[in-house]
Design an enzyme around this catalytic site. Structure first.
Site, PDB file in Angstrom:
ATOM      1  N   THR A 105       0.941  -1.235   0.253  1.00 12.67           N
ATOM      2  CA  THR A 105      -0.067  -0.108  -0.025  1.00 12.67           C
ATOM      3  C   THR A 105       0.512   1.203  -0.075  1.00 12.67           C
ATOM      4  OG1 THR A 105      -1.717  -1.024   1.081  1.00 12.67           O
ATOM      5  CG2 THR A 105      -1.516   1.506   1.133  1.00 12.67           C
ATOM      6  N   ASP A 150       8.541   4.059   4.227  1.00 13.28           N
ATOM      7  CA  ASP A 150       8.599   5.548   5.017  1.00 13.28           C
ATOM      8  C   ASP A 150       9.967   5.559   5.549  1.00 13.28           C
ATOM      9  OD1 ASP A 150       5.709   6.260   5.066  1.00 13.28           O
ATOM     10  OD2 ASP A 150       5.825   4.680   5.904  1.00 13.28           O
ATOM     11  N   ASP A 170       6.291  -4.051  -1.448  1.00 14.19           N
ATOM     12  CA  ASP A 170       5.975  -3.177  -0.255  1.00 14.19           C
ATOM     13  C   ASP A 170       6.819  -1.822  -0.514  1.00 14.19           C
ATOM     14  OD1 ASP A 170       3.607  -1.653   0.479  1.00 14.19           O
ATOM     15  OD2 ASP A 170       3.879  -2.878   2.291  1.00 14.19           O
ATOM     16  N   GLU A 203      -0.712  -4.565   6.255  1.00 11.46           N
ATOM     17  CA  GLU A 203       1.145  -4.836   5.521  1.00 11.46           C
ATOM     18  C   GLU A 203       2.452  -5.952   6.558  1.00 11.46           C
ATOM     19  OE1 GLU A 203       1.528  -0.872   3.848  1.00 11.46           O
ATOM     20  OE2 GLU A 203       1.895  -0.899   5.924  1.00 11.46           O
ATOM     21  N   GLY A 248       3.301   4.822   6.958  1.00 13.19           N
ATOM     22  CA  GLY A 248       2.117   6.177   6.679  1.00 13.19           C
ATOM     23  C   GLY A 248       0.697   6.511   6.140  1.00 13.19           C
TER      24      GLY A 248
END
Length: 234
Positions: free
Chosen positions: A32, A90, A87, A109, A102
């Site tokens: 994401t 941050d 993935d 996740e 974030g």
């Protein structure tokens, strides 16, 4: 505008490198965030060309994007073990420890990453750091007893010599995760011992999950202005 376009170009280059890891028949976890979106877009192009994969999304937003691209999707209940998750992050340090969350999807996740044999991280060079902590550490908490949970987190941080400001994401109208939880963003500045902090946060009642991903990533593709460099290996 030009700087933003350049950033997106770098993210896409990192995503393209991760796509090279995907083989026909793989079971994939789809991340994401802004960088992960590029990977899903590129994967969608490959699927349209005939690539056969099955995927699990880490958020409702990623699920909607993947379905829109006709990527075959399932759930961890039907496919509990994955070959690879791709993935963003941050922050990523030289030991492949991450701060994630974030985008607010840290719980799913981490569940998807834990179900995967390998995890590849994709990021632009701004996310590569010598020490974690400049990016606020997200801590996902249940709404019930929020003030009490917050106090316990503050005490844990003080006990580790890492006091910081805790900010409820969204303020008066709190951000709500896909799981129905709130997020406290911990502004720490620097994290001297990520492992100790992760352990301290994990045992606090009311804390659902935290954004320290330690021991999950096997490789990271970091896109700089001139090239994509690789940290670690699968």
């Amino acid at each position: 505008m030009a700087a933003n376009q350049d950033s997106e170009r770098l993210k896409r280059e990192a995503a393209r490198r991760a796509l090279d890891l995907v083989e026909p028949g793989m079971r994939l976890g789809l991340g994401t965030g802004t960088t992960a979106r590029h990977f899903v877009d590129l994967l969608g192009e490959k699927v349209a060309q005939g690539l056969k994969v099955r995927c699990v999304a880490t958020s409702e937003a990623t699920l909607a994007q993947a379905k829109g691209l006709n990527i075959p999707m399932t759930t961890l209940d039907d496919m509990p073990e994955l070959d690879l998750t791709v993935d963003g992050a941050d922050e990523v340090d030289p030991e492949l420890r991450l701060i994630k969350g974030g985008g607010g999807a840290l719980l799913r996740e981490k569940i998807v990453a834990a179900a995967s044999l390998s995890m590849a991280v994709i990021a632009d060079a701004s996310k590569a750091v010598a020490r974690l902590g400049a990016f606020p550490l997200p801590v996902e908490v249940v709404p019930f007893g929020l003030v009490s949970t917050r106090r316990h987190i503050e005490k844990a941080l003080e006990g580790l010599g890492a006091p910081g400001e805790l900010v409820l994401r969204g303020g008066p109208k709190p951000f709500v995760t896909d799981g129905g939880h709130f997020i406290l963003d911990c502004r720490l500045g620097a994290i001297a011992d990520p492992e100790r902090l992760a352990a301290a946060l994990s045992v606090i009642p009311g804390v659902v999950e935290h954004g320290l991903f330690i021991g999950y990533a096997r490789v990271a593709f970091i896109a700089g202005a001139d090239a994509v460099r690789t940290l670690g290996r699968l």
